[in-house]
Motif scaffolding. Structure first.
Motif, PDB file in Angstrom:
ATOM      1  N   ARG A 387       4.160  -1.462 -12.800  1.00  0.00           N
ATOM      2  CA  ARG A 387       4.221  -3.000 -12.210  1.00  0.00           C
ATOM      3  C   ARG A 387       4.667  -2.952 -10.695  1.00  0.00           C
ATOM      4  NH1 ARG A 387       8.293  -4.903 -16.697  1.00  0.00           N
ATOM      5  NH2 ARG A 387       9.173  -2.772 -16.017  1.00  0.00           N
ATOM      6  N   VAL A 388       5.591  -2.450 -10.139  1.00  0.00           N
ATOM      7  CA  VAL A 388       5.773  -2.313  -8.910  1.00  0.00           C
ATOM      8  C   VAL A 388       4.565  -1.954  -8.040  1.00  0.00           C
ATOM      9  CG1 VAL A 388       7.340  -1.271  -6.885  1.00  0.00           C
ATOM     10  CG2 VAL A 388       8.215  -1.990  -9.189  1.00  0.00           C
ATOM     11  N   VAL A 389       4.041  -1.078  -8.543  1.00  0.00           N
ATOM     12  CA  VAL A 389       2.794  -0.427  -7.499  1.00  0.00           C
ATOM     13  C   VAL A 389       2.030  -1.356  -7.904  1.00  0.00           C
ATOM     14  CG1 VAL A 389       0.893   1.251  -7.597  1.00  0.00           C
ATOM     15  CG2 VAL A 389       3.179   2.078  -8.465  1.00  0.00           C
ATOM     16  N   ARG A 390       1.514  -2.104  -8.587  1.00  0.00           N
ATOM     17  CA  ARG A 390       0.465  -3.046  -8.441  1.00  0.00           C
ATOM     18  C   ARG A 390       0.998  -4.217  -7.741  1.00  0.00           C
ATOM     19  NH1 ARG A 390       0.151  -1.806 -14.214  1.00  0.00           N
ATOM     20  NH2 ARG A 390       1.601  -3.535 -14.764  1.00  0.00           N
ATOM     21  N   ILE A 391       2.136  -4.679  -7.709  1.00  0.00           N
ATOM     22  CA  ILE A 391       2.573  -5.644  -6.691  1.00  0.00           C
ATOM     23  C   ILE A 391       2.251  -5.281  -5.273  1.00  0.00           C
ATOM     24  CG2 ILE A 391       4.393  -6.883  -5.700  1.00  0.00           C
ATOM     25  CD1 ILE A 391       5.403  -6.987  -8.588  1.00  0.00           C
ATOM     26  N   PHE A 392       2.756  -4.041  -4.939  1.00  0.00           N
ATOM     27  CA  PHE A 392       2.657  -3.487  -3.485  1.00  0.00           C
ATOM     28  C   PHE A 392       0.930  -3.332  -3.156  1.00  0.00           C
ATOM     29  CE2 PHE A 392       6.844  -2.488  -3.254  1.00  0.00           C
ATOM     30  CZ  PHE A 392       7.199  -2.161  -1.989  1.00  0.00           C
ATOM     31  N   GLN A 393      -0.019  -3.009  -4.130  1.00  0.00           N
ATOM     32  CA  GLN A 393      -1.258  -2.892  -3.987  1.00  0.00           C
ATOM     33  C   GLN A 393      -1.709  -4.457  -3.720  1.00  0.00           C
ATOM     34  OE1 GLN A 393      -2.389  -0.600  -7.455  1.00  0.00           O
ATOM     35  NE2 GLN A 393      -2.481   1.399  -6.288  1.00  0.00           N
ATOM     36  N   ARG A 394      -1.372  -5.230  -4.378  1.00  0.00           N
ATOM     37  CA  ARG A 394      -1.818  -6.739  -4.330  1.00  0.00           C
ATOM     38  C   ARG A 394      -1.648  -7.019  -2.544  1.00  0.00           C
ATOM     39  NH1 ARG A 394       0.442  -8.862  -8.615  1.00  0.00           N
ATOM     40  NH2 ARG A 394       1.949  -9.862  -7.708  1.00  0.00           N
ATOM     41  N   TRP A 395      -0.545  -6.536  -2.241  1.00  0.00           N
ATOM     42  CA  TRP A 395      -0.063  -7.017  -0.805  1.00  0.00           C
ATOM     43  C   TRP A 395      -0.618  -5.818   0.150  1.00  0.00           C
ATOM     44  CZ3 TRP A 395       2.226 -11.094   1.428  1.00  0.00           C
ATOM     45  CH2 TRP A 395       2.733 -11.965   0.379  1.00  0.00           C
ATOM     46  N   GLY A 396      -1.798  -5.154  -0.096  1.00  0.00           N
ATOM     47  CA  GLY A 396      -2.404  -4.382   0.762  1.00  0.00           C
ATOM     48  C   GLY A 396      -2.038  -2.925   1.049  1.00  0.00           C
ATOM     49  N   PHE A 397      -1.024  -2.582   0.105  1.00  0.00           N
ATOM     50  CA  PHE A 397      -0.480  -1.342   0.261  1.00  0.00           C
ATOM     51  C   PHE A 397      -1.197  -0.195  -0.315  1.00  0.00           C
ATOM     52  CE2 PHE A 397       3.400  -3.720   1.405  1.00  0.00           C
ATOM     53  CZ  PHE A 397       3.783  -2.777   2.543  1.00  0.00           C
ATOM     54  N   LEU A 398      -1.501   1.156   0.153  1.00  0.00           N
ATOM     55  CA  LEU A 398      -1.850   2.103  -0.627  1.00  0.00           C
ATOM     56  C   LEU A 398      -0.748   2.919  -1.274  1.00  0.00           C
ATOM     57  CD1 LEU A 398      -4.511   3.552   1.757  1.00  0.00           C
ATOM     58  CD2 LEU A 398      -4.827   1.948  -0.051  1.00  0.00           C
ATOM     59  N   TRP A 399      -0.895   3.434  -2.487  1.00  0.00           N
ATOM     60  CA  TRP A 399       0.185   4.051  -3.220  1.00  0.00           C
ATOM     61  C   TRP A 399       0.130   5.870  -3.126  1.00  0.00           C
ATOM     62  CZ3 TRP A 399       0.768   5.602  -8.846  1.00  0.00           C
ATOM     63  CH2 TRP A 399       2.053   6.210  -8.939  1.00  0.00           C
ATOM     64  N   GLY A 400       0.947   6.340  -2.695  1.00  0.00           N
ATOM     65  CA  GLY A 400       0.907   7.908  -2.514  1.00  0.00           C
ATOM     66  C   GLY A 400       1.044   8.679  -3.847  1.00  0.00           C
ATOM     67  N   GLY A 401       1.036   7.862  -5.014  1.00  0.00           N
ATOM     68  CA  GLY A 401       0.969   8.499  -6.283  1.00  0.00           C
ATOM     69  C   GLY A 401      -0.220   9.085  -6.702  1.00  0.00           C
ATOM     70  N   THR A 402      -1.352   8.298  -5.950  1.00  0.00           N
ATOM     71  CA  THR A 402      -2.797   8.896  -6.412  1.00  0.00           C
ATOM     72  C   THR A 402      -3.268   9.587  -5.381  1.00  0.00           C
ATOM     73  OG1 THR A 402      -3.604   6.646  -5.330  1.00  0.00           O
ATOM     74  CG2 THR A 402      -3.219   6.593  -7.567  1.00  0.00           C
ATOM     75  N   PHE A 403      -2.408  10.078  -4.409  1.00  0.00           N
ATOM     76  CA  PHE A 403      -2.902  11.294  -3.380  1.00  0.00           C
ATOM     77  C   PHE A 403      -3.188  12.178  -3.989  1.00  0.00           C
ATOM     78  CE2 PHE A 403      -0.632   9.102   0.573  1.00  0.00           C
ATOM     79  CZ  PHE A 403      -1.334   7.966   0.560  1.00  0.00           C
ATOM     80  N   LEU A 404      -4.134  13.375  -3.131  1.00  0.00           N
ATOM     81  CA  LEU A 404      -4.426  14.676  -3.523  1.00  0.00           C
ATOM     82  C   LEU A 404      -3.326  15.396  -4.119  1.00  0.00           C
ATOM     83  CD1 LEU A 404      -6.828  16.486  -4.204  1.00  0.00           C
ATOM     84  CD2 LEU A 404      -6.690  16.892  -1.852  1.00  0.00           C
ATOM     85  N   THR A 405      -2.328  15.481  -3.360  1.00  0.00           N
ATOM     86  CA  THR A 405      -0.936  15.832  -3.627  1.00  0.00           C
ATOM     87  C   THR A 405      -0.053  14.593  -3.783  1.00  0.00           C
ATOM     88  OG1 THR A 405      -1.161  17.863  -1.999  1.00  0.00           O
ATOM     89  CG2 THR A 405       1.188  17.353  -2.831  1.00  0.00           C
ATOM     90  N   PRO A 406       0.518  14.390  -5.106  1.00  0.00           N
ATOM     91  CA  PRO A 406       0.883  13.338  -5.265  1.00  0.00           C
ATOM     92  C   PRO A 406       2.234  13.018  -4.645  1.00  0.00           C
ATOM     93  CG  PRO A 406       0.445  14.586  -7.233  1.00  0.00           C
ATOM     94  CD  PRO A 406       0.253  15.264  -6.119  1.00  0.00           C
ATOM     95  N   ASP A 407       2.458  11.604  -4.229  1.00  0.00           N
ATOM     96  CA  ASP A 407       3.639  11.376  -3.306  1.00  0.00           C
ATOM     97  C   ASP A 407       4.052  10.103  -3.689  1.00  0.00           C
ATOM     98  OD1 ASP A 407       5.353  11.365  -1.390  1.00  0.00           O
ATOM     99  OD2 ASP A 407       3.960  11.073   0.310  1.00  0.00           O
TER     100      ASP A 407
END
Length: 424
Positions: A387-407
């Protein structure tokens, strides 16, 4: 060129030199980026599809250009891994008929010491030891030609074969350079031979031939493009690529799978970061070349410490704060404030994955923030609340949890916030 125009350009170059000289005088007095920050890496995320050196900083305005260029680009498949590709990938790919036509693109950060426009007037002249990091790629001209739109193919191939550089439109705009201008890297000067849409230049800041690249020190193969014959699916492409690059995670995309069909295809390349957050001059630290001494004038103009909801004082680029505060405010309004506990860093003057040949990290621009590093260490399965990830994404952020090496700790600037971002 009219005398008035030449006088204006000379004055502009003088201002840049003075600004960089001022930065150099402050270097000893200012210590920037002392925030301890956990390791984060650049990778691919699901994303919504200047400075002390004197360049005007503008919000990226090349979206329509990118879309138009991408629509005209040949339908290439993309493969890349974290770091550099094995040295035999090019030969292996050439020997694999199912991949069809392939090209491997090399890329490293090179440090520009001066630039001139087509009249010979100085444009950039950073005061030593400061230099400007340039995201530079190199390709075999004949091998790259099939991956260039027909209407740009002759210009690109001719420039590369003649030992000249190809600039994307965003890079040319930032550099204030056109055909006939030049960029100097220590003792090596490269003349600009063509300016093309960003996608055609691989969203690099400078594209050169393999021969010129070697003379500049571009040594790391970064990604592969392929034009397979007949129909291709992602599972089949993966089954072909894994034996060629065994034992490591591979990011693979179909034609048009990302705005940036290059290494780190899901995040903003350096040219976009520079346009948004400002370009700095810097130089690698002698004790650890993956960390940078950034021009103090740029630091003072762009990096600030402010108190934000939930996390308290953080040090980031001033342009990141509206979206960061917006995201954290919405997290708090949604009753999720207890899900975020530790501010693990924002501004940190270092390169991606702490590699001396990689571009500056988004953290070096103050455009990424790490939260709850102890619970979300680099490379581990993320535990960040979705839910936190979705809020950050709505504000234009990319989340490192979906990176090739998770972050999972990592949020970085991706785009302008979507309409109606606020709302809890």
């Amino acid at each position: 060129m009219p005398l008035a125009s030449l006088t204006t350009m000379t004055a502009r170059a003088t201002v840049r030199r003075r600004r960089l000289a001022f930065g150099a005088m402050l270097a000893i007095a200012l210590v920037g980026g002392t925030v301890a920050i956990a390791r984060s890496d650049r990778g691919e995320a699901t994303r919504p599809a200047s400075s002390a050196s004197g360049h005007t900083v503008t919000d990226p305005g090349s979206a329509s250009t990118a879309t138009d260029a991408s629509a005209r680009m040949p339908g290439a498949w993309l493969a890349w891994i974290t770091g550099s590709l094995p040295t035999d990938v090019s030969a292996e790919a050439d020997a694999t008929p199912a991949l069809g036509t392939t090209v491997v693109v090399a890329g490293d950060t090179r440090w520009m010491t001066m630039s001139h426009d087509a009249t010979g007037a100085v444009v950039d002249d950073p005061t030593p030891p400061y230099e400007i990091p340039i995201d530079a790629f190199s390709v075999d001209p004949a091998g790259y030609a099939p991956f260039v739109p027909p209407d740009a193919r002759d210009d690109v191939t001719s420039a590369l074969r003649s030992g000249k550089a190809v600039l994307g439109t965003s890079s040319a705009r930032l550099r204030h350079l056109g055909v006939g201008g030049s960029m100097t890297f220590g003792t090596r000067t490269v003349t600009v031979g063509a300016v093309v849409p960003d996608a055609v230049a691989g969203w690099s800041e400078m594209l050169v031939s393999r021969a010129v690249g070697r003379s500049l020190g571009i040594v790391d193969d970064r990604y592969m493009l392929a034009l397979p014959p007949g129909n291709m699916t992602l599972p089949r492409f993966a089954s072909i690529m894994h034996p060629i690059i065994p034992g490591t995670a591979i990011r693979m995309l179909p034609p048009g799978g990302s705005t940036y069909m290059r290494i780190a295809s899901g995040v903003n390349p350096p040219i976009v970061m520079k346009e948004m957050f400002g370009e700095f001059a810097a130089y690698p630290r002698s004790d650890d070349p993956a960390y940078l001494n950034v021009d103090p004038a740029w630091y003072q103009a762009n990096i600030v410490t402010r108190t934000v909801p939930i996390l308290g004082p953080v040090t980031c680029n001033r342009r990141l704060f509206p979206m960061l505060i917006g995201a954290l405010t919405d997290v708090e309004r949604a009753g999720l404030g207890n899900e975020l506990n530790v501010y693990s860093g924002c501004y940190a003057a270092r390169t991606v994955a702490r590699s001396p040949t990689a571009p500056p990290s988004q953290h070096a621009y103050g455009a990424a923030i790490d939260i709850d590093a102890p619970q979300n260490p680099y490379g581990a399965a993320p535990t960040m609340d979705p839910r936190v990830v979705r809020i950050f994404q709505r504000w234009g952020f990319l989340w490192g949890g979906t990176f090739l090496t998770p972050d999972g700790m990592h949020f970085e600037y991706g785009s302008r916030p979507t309409a109606g971002s606020s709302g809890g």
